[in-house]
Design a protein around this motif. Structure first.
Motif: not given
Length: 154
Positions: A11, A37, A40, A44, A49, A52-53, A134, A138
């Motif tokens: 992190n 989102s 993460r 990142t 990101a 990935h999304d 994460p 989220t």
């Protein structure tokens, strides 16, 4: 739960030099948050990101476009029909032309409401010192999205 030591190294953002989490958000033209989102690790990159999304595919399917900051440069390779528009950067060897400077100013004007949307989300002080995994973050972000909608729209 506060995470320290080796468990929290992923992190750590070398750019910002502190621990944190990374997430993407989309706003409408008035700065109201539409989507957030999954969180993460802080290290990142924006492009990673977004890939990935599948942000590009979702925007193209919806027929929408996005104004993005310079962290998303190079994400959209389609020069004829770009979905994500970013500004121009200057280097020591390449100075910006007056047209590029004007384009950056116009882009910054269009992005101002986006930054206001992020500011509304950051009003929730719990995000400033959040050091958790994460997955847990989220759920917190999604709950804050709902609370932000209620707060901004009243």
């Amino acid at each position: 739960m506060r995470r320290t030591g080796k468990a929290d190294r992923r992190n750590y953002s070398g750019k910002h030099r502190h621990h944190g989490l990374h997430f993407l958000a989309l706003t409408d033209e008035k700065g109201r948050l539409i989507w957030i989102s999954a969180a993460r690790p802080g290290r990142t990159h924006d492009n990673t990101a977004a890939r990935h999304d599948h942000i590009l595919a979702h925007l193209r399917a919806a027929g929408l476009g996005a104004l993005a900051d310079l962290g998303f440069r190079g994400l959209d390779k389609d020069v004829h029909d770009p979905v994500i528009v970013t500004g121009f950067t200057a280097t020591r060897a390449h100075k910006l032309t007056p047209g590029q400077k004007t384009a950056n100013r116009v882009l910054a004007t269009g992005r101002a409401p986006v930054e206001h949307g992020f500011a509304h989300l950051k009003n929730w002080r719990t995000l400033t010192k959040l050091r958790t995994d994460p997955a847990r973050a989220t759920h917190l972000l999604r709950a804050l999205l709902v609370l932000t909608h209620l707060e901004v729209n009243r």
